[in-house]
Design a protein around this motif. Structure first.
Motif, PDB file in Angstrom:
ATOM      1  N   SER A  84       1.016  -9.433  -5.680  1.00  0.00           N
ATOM      2  CA  SER A  84       1.173 -10.670  -5.425  1.00  0.00           C
ATOM      3  C   SER A  84       2.263 -11.144  -6.226  1.00  0.00           C
ATOM      4  O   SER A  84       3.156 -11.865  -6.071  1.00  0.00           O
ATOM      5  N   ASP A 141       1.355  -2.943 -10.525  1.00  0.00           N
ATOM      6  CA  ASP A 141       1.008  -3.092  -9.162  1.00  0.00           C
ATOM      7  C   ASP A 141       1.382  -4.762  -9.268  1.00  0.00           C
ATOM      8  O   ASP A 141       0.412  -5.290  -9.332  1.00  0.00           O
ATOM      9  N   THR A 146      -6.469  -8.666  -6.994  1.00  0.00           N
ATOM     10  CA  THR A 146      -7.369  -9.520  -5.646  1.00  0.00           C
ATOM     11  C   THR A 146      -8.164 -10.466  -5.728  1.00  0.00           C
ATOM     12  O   THR A 146      -8.446 -11.334  -5.313  1.00  0.00           O
ATOM     13  N   TYR A 147      -9.427 -10.156  -6.503  1.00  0.00           N
ATOM     14  CA  TYR A 147     -10.376 -10.528  -6.744  1.00  0.00           C
ATOM     15  C   TYR A 147     -10.203 -11.828  -7.338  1.00  0.00           C
ATOM     16  O   TYR A 147     -10.876 -13.081  -6.524  1.00  0.00           O
ATOM     17  N   CYS A 180      -6.193   0.185  -2.088  1.00  0.00           N
ATOM     18  CA  CYS A 180      -4.871   1.098  -1.519  1.00  0.00           C
ATOM     19  C   CYS A 180      -4.719   2.337  -2.810  1.00  0.00           C
ATOM     20  O   CYS A 180      -4.783   3.373  -1.866  1.00  0.00           O
ATOM     21  N   TYR A 215      -9.228  -2.994  -9.380  1.00  0.00           N
ATOM     22  CA  TYR A 215      -8.037  -2.667  -8.278  1.00  0.00           C
ATOM     23  C   TYR A 215      -7.834  -2.435  -6.302  1.00  0.00           C
ATOM     24  O   TYR A 215      -9.215  -3.219  -6.159  1.00  0.00           O
ATOM     25  N   GLN A 216      -7.030  -2.666  -5.705  1.00  0.00           N
ATOM     26  CA  GLN A 216      -6.868  -3.025  -4.729  1.00  0.00           C
ATOM     27  C   GLN A 216      -7.657  -1.923  -3.592  1.00  0.00           C
ATOM     28  O   GLN A 216      -7.126  -0.543  -4.587  1.00  0.00           O
ATOM     29  N   SER A 259       0.996  -0.911   0.079  1.00  0.00           N
ATOM     30  CA  SER A 259       0.032   0.123   0.197  1.00  0.00           C
ATOM     31  C   SER A 259       1.013   1.064   0.235  1.00  0.00           C
ATOM     32  O   SER A 259       0.972   2.232  -0.783  1.00  0.00           O
TER      33      SER A 259
END
Length: 466
Positions: free
Chosen positions: A247, A244, A213-214, A166, A163-164, A125
């Motif tokens: 992960s 980004d 992320t999802y 952050c 998006y995440q 983040s």
């Protein structure tokens, strides 16, 4: 009986913890005790307070690392007091951070003809926000030179709707318009057919996500780079890409070394990643690297002298422990490229195996089969005729200790509820076999519970069962 000092201390120590006066009272919660208590009793009280928390190893919701080798834990415990920001007082720690930055830049193919820069952060983040700020400041300089009216509209950031959070924070904190490229059933990552429609003279940059992320899907960064290259040839208002890779940054280079997503692409100017995800370190450590110092404006590098020598810093956060940084360095020298590759390849194999086992139940449609990030995502099939939901399944799994989230996809797909399992390095074939068995039992229990409910309802209504 009268005690001398030594005998009294011995009596206090021999007093049973669960027979002590402190165990007769509720644990202090919202204001300090008046008196001190023994350390062993304080330890037990705090430990007991966390008894009903989930087991981190069974938490299949989190990307964050839940296992490190005992040697790493010991090393980290011995460096908790070191302040990573105080580079003059702890020069060896500063050198270790520098070595890690170099190793990561090499992993992400930073060029020898460019002067890359980077820093550790608390997590991705903070790293994302640093990348975002650098894009904003760089865009502002370019736009001012070109005479753009800076007050005509807000600067904007283009990103997939997957998006995440952050990035939402970044846009709120720094007054940026977030332009979300919607995901749909045919585009579970950034929609390359539409992304450039969201770009204009006020775009500070595009964020590509290496591991949404999802769903665990990768944005096609190479194809996105080609679109940006074509766009930049038609305008003076250049736009660049921040990746980004929270992960995927410490995963893709080992499992898919031929995937081109990083500084091999001309328009990728910065990358962030979480060391505490597939970098295999406990929370929290992150990293951000810029391919060249020209993409990190000087205004974002601060120099302070009150810690014992002039010290440049570019992080948002200031004082924090060096323990996670030391843990990252331990992993780098302990595993090397081949060690990381072996761990992540086995993680990949487990994810693919798990996805097949879930698909074989016949109840679920697989959205991500672990072939990119080792995430297994699935939804109930359209013709599913049972009365339970994925939320019910999550509750049943939790009875066995497994934490498996169910949640809706981002807007535009938010009528679709999915379940997600994050496969980490400490989730081996033995554990996945246990999980599959527990999941099958949970499904059987749900089916039986609803069957019994209907039978009881029919008996009550008609006096018989079919």
């Amino acid at each position: 009986m009268l005690y001398g000092k030594e005998n009294r201390e011995e009596a206090d120590y021999l007093e049973p913890i669960f027979g002590s006066k402190d165990e007769k009272m509720d644990l202090p919660k919202y204001k300090l005790n008046k008196e001190s208590i023994e350390p062993r009793i304080a330890y037990q009280l705090v430990k007991d307070e966390m008894l009903d928390e989930g087991n981190a190893r069974l938490n299949l919701a989190t990307f964050c690392q839940t296992y490190m080798e005992p040697e790493a834990v010991e090393l980290m415990s011995q460096t908790l007091e070191k302040n990573v920001i105080d580079k003059s007082e702890y020069p060896r720690t500063a050198e270790i951070e520098n070595r890690c930055v170099n190793m990561i830049a090499d992993l992400w193919h930073a060029g020898n003809d460019e002067k890359f820069m980077g820093t550790s952060t608390i997590g991705s983040s903070e790293a994302s926000m640093l990348g975002g700020m650098a894009m904003k400041f760089s865009w502002r300089k370019r736009a001012e030179k070109l005479g753009l009216d800076m007050h005509a509209q807000k600067p904007n950031l283009v990103i997939s709707s997957g998006y995440q959070v952050c990035w939402e924070k970044f846009c709120v904190y720094w007054d940026i318009e977030m332009r979300e490229v919607p995901m749909d059933q045919d585009h579970m990552s950034i929609n390359l057919d539409k992304v450039m429609d969201y770009v204009d003279e006020y775009t500070i940059g595009i964020v590509g996500i290496l591991g949404i992320t999802y769903t665990g899907r990768y944005d096609d960064i190479q194809a996105l780079n080609d679109l940006v290259e074509q766009y930049n040839q038609t305008t003076d208002y250049k736009v660049f890409i921040h990746v980004d890779a929270a992960s995927g940054g410490f995963y893709a280079p080992f499992v898919e070394p031929n995937l081109i997503w990083d500084f091999q692409l001309n328009n990728v100017i910065s990358i962030n990643a979480s060391g505490h995800k597939y970098g295999l370190v406990y929370p929290g450590v992150g990293w951000v690297i810029w391919r060249d110092q020209q993409y990190l404006p000087e205004e974002l590098i601060f120099k302070v002298s009150y810690l014992g020598g002039e010290m440049p810093t570019m992080a948002i956060n200031f004082s924090h422990s060096a323990a996670q940084l030391i843990g990252q360095y331990y992993n780098f020298i302990r595993y090397g490229f081949e060690g990381y590759q072996a761990i992540h390849q086995r993680t990949h194999d487990v994810a693919v195996y798990l996805a097949k086992a879930i698909e074989e139940t016949g109840l679920f449609e697989i959205i991500n089969d672990g072939s990119q990030l080792p995430l297994v995502c699935y939804k109930l099939k359209a013709d599913f005729d049972k009365e339970w939901t994925l939320y019910d399944l999550s509750d049943r799994l939790l009875m066995k200790g497994w934490q498996v989230p169910a949640y809706p996809l981002p807007k535009n797909l938010d009528q679709t509820v999915i379940q997600r399992i994050v496969v980490r390095g400490d989730f081996g074939m033995n554990m996945v076999a246990d999980y599959i068995q527990d999941m099958q039992q949970a499904i059987a229990d749900l089916n039986q519970a609803h069957l019994v409910y209907h039978e009881k309802t029919e008996v009550k209504k008609y006096g018989f069962t079919h």
